[in-house]
Design a protein around this motif. Structure first.
Motif, PDB file in Angstrom:
ATOM      1  N   GLY A   1       0.734  -1.248   0.105  1.00 18.93           N
ATOM      2  CA  GLY A   1      -0.578   0.202   0.106  1.00 18.93           C
ATOM      3  C   GLY A   1       0.846   1.260   0.198  1.00 18.93           C
ATOM      4  O   GLY A   1       2.125   1.274  -0.033  1.00 18.93           O
ATOM      5  N   GLU A   2      -0.205   2.441  -0.457  1.00 18.08           N
ATOM      6  CA  GLU A   2       1.303   3.369  -0.229  1.00 18.08           C
ATOM      7  C   GLU A   2       1.734   3.986   1.190  1.00 18.08           C
ATOM      8  O   GLU A   2       2.766   4.407   1.239  1.00 18.08           O
ATOM      9  CB  GLU A   2      -0.185   4.525  -0.967  1.00 18.08           C
ATOM     10  CG  GLU A   2       0.579   5.942  -0.541  1.00 18.08           C
ATOM     11  CD  GLU A   2      -0.817   7.258  -0.842  1.00 18.08           C
ATOM     12  OE1 GLU A   2      -0.778   8.036  -0.240  1.00 18.08           O
ATOM     13  OE2 GLU A   2      -1.523   6.531  -1.714  1.00 18.08           O
ATOM     14  N   GLU A   3       1.054   4.015   2.085  1.00 18.81           N
ATOM     15  CA  GLU A   3       1.480   4.158   3.578  1.00 18.81           C
ATOM     16  C   GLU A   3       3.122   3.196   3.571  1.00 18.81           C
ATOM     17  O   GLU A   3       3.768   3.339   4.445  1.00 18.81           O
ATOM     18  CB  GLU A   3       0.527   3.551   4.178  1.00 18.81           C
ATOM     19  CG  GLU A   3       0.407   2.137   4.418  1.00 18.81           C
ATOM     20  CD  GLU A   3      -0.526   1.822   3.810  1.00 18.81           C
ATOM     21  OE1 GLU A   3      -0.943   0.278   3.447  1.00 18.81           O
ATOM     22  OE2 GLU A   3      -1.187   2.261   2.952  1.00 18.81           O
ATOM     23  N   ASP A   4       3.023   2.237   2.472  1.00 21.68           N
ATOM     24  CA  ASP A   4       4.466   1.374   2.768  1.00 21.68           C
ATOM     25  C   ASP A   4       5.480   1.804   2.005  1.00 21.68           C
ATOM     26  O   ASP A   4       7.180   1.093   2.851  1.00 21.68           O
ATOM     27  CB  ASP A   4       3.688  -0.309   3.223  1.00 21.68           C
ATOM     28  CG  ASP A   4       3.471  -0.661   3.740  1.00 21.68           C
ATOM     29  OD1 ASP A   4       3.495  -0.033   5.356  1.00 21.68           O
ATOM     30  OD2 ASP A   4       2.157  -1.155   3.879  1.00 21.68           O
ATOM     31  N   LEU A   5       5.466   2.535   1.754  1.00 22.44           N
ATOM     32  CA  LEU A   5       6.281   2.878   0.408  1.00 22.44           C
ATOM     33  C   LEU A   5       7.384   3.726   0.875  1.00 22.44           C
ATOM     34  O   LEU A   5       8.889   3.405   0.646  1.00 22.44           O
ATOM     35  CB  LEU A   5       5.867   4.216  -1.089  1.00 22.44           C
ATOM     36  CG  LEU A   5       5.058   3.102  -1.970  1.00 22.44           C
ATOM     37  CD1 LEU A   5       4.797   3.769  -2.581  1.00 22.44           C
ATOM     38  CD2 LEU A   5       5.852   1.835  -2.917  1.00 22.44           C
ATOM     39  N   ALA A   6       7.202   4.554   1.973  1.00 20.52           N
ATOM     40  CA  ALA A   6       8.908   4.770   2.230  1.00 20.52           C
ATOM     41  C   ALA A   6       9.219   3.916   2.606  1.00 20.52           C
ATOM     42  O   ALA A   6      10.656   4.370   3.175  1.00 20.52           O
ATOM     43  CB  ALA A   6       7.996   6.631   2.771  1.00 20.52           C
ATOM     44  N   ASP A   7       9.095   3.746   3.906  1.00 23.38           N
ATOM     45  CA  ASP A   7       9.904   2.065   4.908  1.00 23.38           C
ATOM     46  C   ASP A   7       9.087   1.030   4.720  1.00 23.38           C
ATOM     47  O   ASP A   7       8.024   0.776   5.097  1.00 23.38           O
ATOM     48  CB  ASP A   7      10.101   2.698   6.360  1.00 23.38           C
ATOM     49  CG  ASP A   7      10.450   2.200   7.324  1.00 23.38           C
ATOM     50  OD1 ASP A   7      11.022   1.405   6.870  1.00 23.38           O
ATOM     51  OD2 ASP A   7      10.677   2.878   7.972  1.00 23.38           O
ATOM     52  N   PRO A   8       9.696   0.563   3.632  1.00 20.59           N
ATOM     53  CA  PRO A   8       8.541  -1.268   3.951  1.00 20.59           C
ATOM     54  C   PRO A   8       9.162  -2.113   4.896  1.00 20.59           C
ATOM     55  O   PRO A   8       8.471  -2.798   4.725  1.00 20.59           O
ATOM     56  CB  PRO A   8       9.998  -1.337   2.122  1.00 20.59           C
ATOM     57  CG  PRO A   8       9.858  -0.182   1.272  1.00 20.59           C
ATOM     58  CD  PRO A   8      10.291   0.495   2.428  1.00 20.59           C
ATOM     59  N   SER A   9      10.129  -2.214   5.221  1.00 23.82           N
ATOM     60  CA  SER A   9      11.065  -2.855   6.488  1.00 23.82           C
ATOM     61  C   SER A   9       9.932  -2.647   7.297  1.00 23.82           C
ATOM     62  O   SER A   9       9.673  -3.533   8.324  1.00 23.82           O
ATOM     63  CB  SER A   9      12.191  -1.853   6.376  1.00 23.82           C
ATOM     64  OG  SER A   9      12.216  -0.674   7.410  1.00 23.82           O
ATOM     65  N   LYS A  10       8.738  -1.798   7.973  1.00 25.26           N
ATOM     66  CA  LYS A  10       7.902  -1.413   8.556  1.00 25.26           C
ATOM     67  C   LYS A  10       6.783  -2.613   8.095  1.00 25.26           C
ATOM     68  O   LYS A  10       6.064  -2.818   9.094  1.00 25.26           O
ATOM     69  CB  LYS A  10       7.345  -0.518   9.305  1.00 25.26           C
ATOM     70  CG  LYS A  10       8.845   1.158   8.992  1.00 25.26           C
ATOM     71  CD  LYS A  10       7.977   2.339   9.880  1.00 25.26           C
ATOM     72  CE  LYS A  10       9.144   3.032  10.187  1.00 25.26           C
ATOM     73  NZ  LYS A  10       7.930   4.590  10.826  1.00 25.26           N
ATOM     74  N   ASN A  11       6.657  -3.090   7.083  1.00 26.23           N
ATOM     75  CA  ASN A  11       5.450  -4.117   6.482  1.00 26.23           C
ATOM     76  C   ASN A  11       5.607  -5.325   7.131  1.00 26.23           C
ATOM     77  O   ASN A  11       7.308  -5.918   6.137  1.00 26.23           O
ATOM     78  CB  ASN A  11       5.054  -3.422   5.446  1.00 26.23           C
ATOM     79  CG  ASN A  11       3.987  -4.751   4.238  1.00 26.23           C
ATOM     80  OD1 ASN A  11       3.834  -6.088   5.378  1.00 26.23           O
ATOM     81  ND2 ASN A  11       2.882  -4.032   4.177  1.00 26.23           N
ATOM     82  N   PRO A  12       5.665  -6.029   7.879  1.00 23.13           N
ATOM     83  CA  PRO A  12       6.345  -7.402   8.478  1.00 23.13           C
ATOM     84  C   PRO A  12       5.849  -8.827   7.453  1.00 23.13           C
ATOM     85  O   PRO A  12       6.780  -9.655   6.954  1.00 23.13           O
ATOM     86  CB  PRO A  12       5.580  -7.968   9.371  1.00 23.13           C
ATOM     87  CG  PRO A  12       4.063  -6.822   9.233  1.00 23.13           C
ATOM     88  CD  PRO A  12       4.199  -5.723   8.756  1.00 23.13           C
ATOM     89  N   TRP A  13       5.008  -8.135   6.097  1.00 21.67           N
ATOM     90  CA  TRP A  13       5.159  -9.621   4.788  1.00 21.67           C
ATOM     91  C   TRP A  13       5.946  -9.096   4.802  1.00 21.67           C
ATOM     92  O   TRP A  13       6.644 -10.000   3.428  1.00 21.67           O
ATOM     93  CB  TRP A  13       3.999  -8.859   4.205  1.00 21.67           C
ATOM     94  CG  TRP A  13       2.270  -9.373   5.276  1.00 21.67           C
ATOM     95  CD1 TRP A  13       2.309 -10.670   5.852  1.00 21.67           C
ATOM     96  CD2 TRP A  13       0.863  -8.839   5.341  1.00 21.67           C
ATOM     97  NE1 TRP A  13       1.050 -10.522   6.652  1.00 21.67           N
ATOM     98  CE2 TRP A  13      -0.142  -9.858   6.665  1.00 21.67           C
ATOM     99  CE3 TRP A  13       0.543  -7.831   4.732  1.00 21.67           C
ATOM    100  CZ2 TRP A  13      -0.955  -9.533   6.917  1.00 21.67           C
ATOM    101  CZ3 TRP A  13      -0.862  -6.892   5.314  1.00 21.67           C
ATOM    102  CH2 TRP A  13      -1.270  -8.147   6.070  1.00 21.67           C
ATOM    103  N   VAL A  14       6.723  -7.979   4.042  1.00 19.63           N
ATOM    104  CA  VAL A  14       7.574  -7.397   2.925  1.00 19.63           C
ATOM    105  C   VAL A  14       8.991  -8.014   4.151  1.00 19.63           C
ATOM    106  O   VAL A  14       9.742  -9.062   2.769  1.00 19.63           O
ATOM    107  CB  VAL A  14       8.157  -6.142   2.734  1.00 19.63           C
ATOM    108  CG1 VAL A  14       9.317  -5.458   2.305  1.00 19.63           C
ATOM    109  CG2 VAL A  14       7.267  -5.627   2.547  1.00 19.63           C
ATOM    110  N   THR A  15       8.360  -8.504   5.299  1.00 20.85           N
ATOM    111  CA  THR A  15      10.071  -9.007   5.792  1.00 20.85           C
ATOM    112  C   THR A  15      10.431 -10.669   5.471  1.00 20.85           C
ATOM    113  O   THR A  15      11.335 -11.054   5.667  1.00 20.85           O
ATOM    114  CB  THR A  15      10.317  -8.184   7.375  1.00 20.85           C
ATOM    115  OG1 THR A  15      10.723  -6.965   7.747  1.00 20.85           O
ATOM    116  CG2 THR A  15      11.502  -8.674   7.952  1.00 20.85           C
TER     117      THR A  15
END
Length: 367
Positions: A209-223
């Motif tokens: 989502g838009e809210e995760d683009l600046a810092d994807p590391s905050k998205n647990p699924w991306v990690t």
């Protein structure tokens, strides 16, 4: 032309992403399953800031970037290898591409249906990988039965294939991809002739989502996807927002840069995805520049200077004499070809020179 196929479950953003990277509206993007049946094909331009810089050095009138092909393939579902959801047809489409970009959904949105009724990218990856592996296991078993008959007569090719299959079967049985098997050059050539789905180089695209683009590391699924990709497949991961990329297509370059800056993002995710897919396909770029044009030429990793010359014209390969070569960074540091020649940065390379990505070249031929 080599092509990368966009693969994943239905409704994870594949078609939206395809439209964004190809800057078209070829693929229908709708909030229901199997809105894509036939694959959509599109040519993508490889973003390359080096062209603009070189054009200023040479005063070029035109810029010509590298291109390759993307294919949007309909979503797979559990049981695809047994024909579920037109799975056999869709797996056949995957078999025709040269590399796989597996899109996984890493965002929550109650307005967008998920085929598995919840967001869990690792489960989704497991579904796709299982279907690819099962299809390959079936293909390998059929090939094994054919080659066993040939091997009884001492056929060397059949014996070599059976030896490789014997090594490959445990890998597939563990749910791993064929490309994770360490092979000799001879085995790699044999493996390629099997046309396996899991032998294709792969990268993951985390659709956020838009809210995760600046810092994807905050998205647990991306990690989790990054950890899985590194530990189980040894492949790379790109983070992109298909929704944002689809909006950027309608904007000018200046408006896009301003929009991304407002999101705290420096560059387009689709540009990163395109470059990663280009490298995944084993493609590299060398450059030519002059008053008429600055152009990016596509070659394969490991190509030598005569092969690179042949991309311009087949006769250039046959009549190759040498290549005046300079690394892009060296040319930019010098500021001009005259200064580069004065400083001894321009090199004359022969037929055995392996061209490097970013080499700026001019060929001498008998023509």
């Amino acid at each position: 032309m080599l092509c990368a196929g966009i693969v994943g479950l239905p409704n994870v953003g594949k078609s939206t992403l395809f439209n964004a990277v190809t800057k078209t509206r070829k693929a229908m993007a709708a909030n229901y399953r199997f809105c894509t049946i036939e694959p959509n094909q599109g040519i993508v331009t490889v973003p390359d800031d080096r062209l603009e810089v070189l054009s200023k050095i040479s005063g070029s009138q035109k810029l010509v970037p590298s291109v390759f092909e993307f294919v949007d393939i309909a979503g797979l579902v559990r049981g695809a290898s047994k024909g579920e959801g037109l799975g056999n047809q869709f797996l056949g489409h995957i078999r025709e591409v040269d590399a796989i970009v597996q899109v996984v959904r890493c965002f929550e949105n109650n307005d967008i249906e998920h085929v598995m009724d919840s967001v869990d990218p690792l489960r989704d990856i497991d579904v796709i990988n299982t279907e690819l592996v099962l299809a390959d296991m079936e293909a390998i078993e059929k090939r094994k039965q054919r080659q066993q008959k040939q091997a009884k007569g001492g056929d060397k090719k059949a014996l070599a294939e059976l030896a490789l299959i014997e090594r490959l079967e445990p890998v597939l049985n563990e749910g791993k991809h064929a490309f994770t098997l360490e092979c000799t050059a001879e085995e790699t050539a044999i493996l390629k002739s099997f046309f396996l789905l899991t032998a294709k180089p792969t990268l993951f695209a985390c659709n956020v989502g838009e809210e995760d683009l600046a810092d994807p590391s905050k998205n647990p699924w991306v990690t989790k996807v990054k950890e899985y990709a590194a530990n189980h497949m040894g492949c790379r991961v790109v983070v992109v927002s298909a929704e944002i990329e689809s909006e950027l297509v309608t904007l000018s370059p200046e408006e896009s840069a301003e929009y991304l800056a407002g999101l705290g993002v420096e560059q387009s995710g689709s540009g990163t995805l395109i470059r990663e897919a280009y490298y995944l396909l084993g493609l590299r770029t060398y450059l030519t520049t002059g008053e008429k044009e600055t152009r990016a030429w596509t070659i394969h990793a490991g190509d030598k200077a005569p092969q690179a010359a042949g991309v311009i014209h087949s006769d250039f390969e046959k009549s190759f004499i040498s290549a005046e070569t300079i690394a892009y960074d060296d040319l930019v540091a010098c500021g001009s070809f005259a200064k580069a020649r004065e400083l001894g940065k321009l090199r004359t390379e022969g037929k055995e020179y392996v061209v490097q990505d970013g080499d700026v070249m001019e060929f001498k031929t008998f023509l």
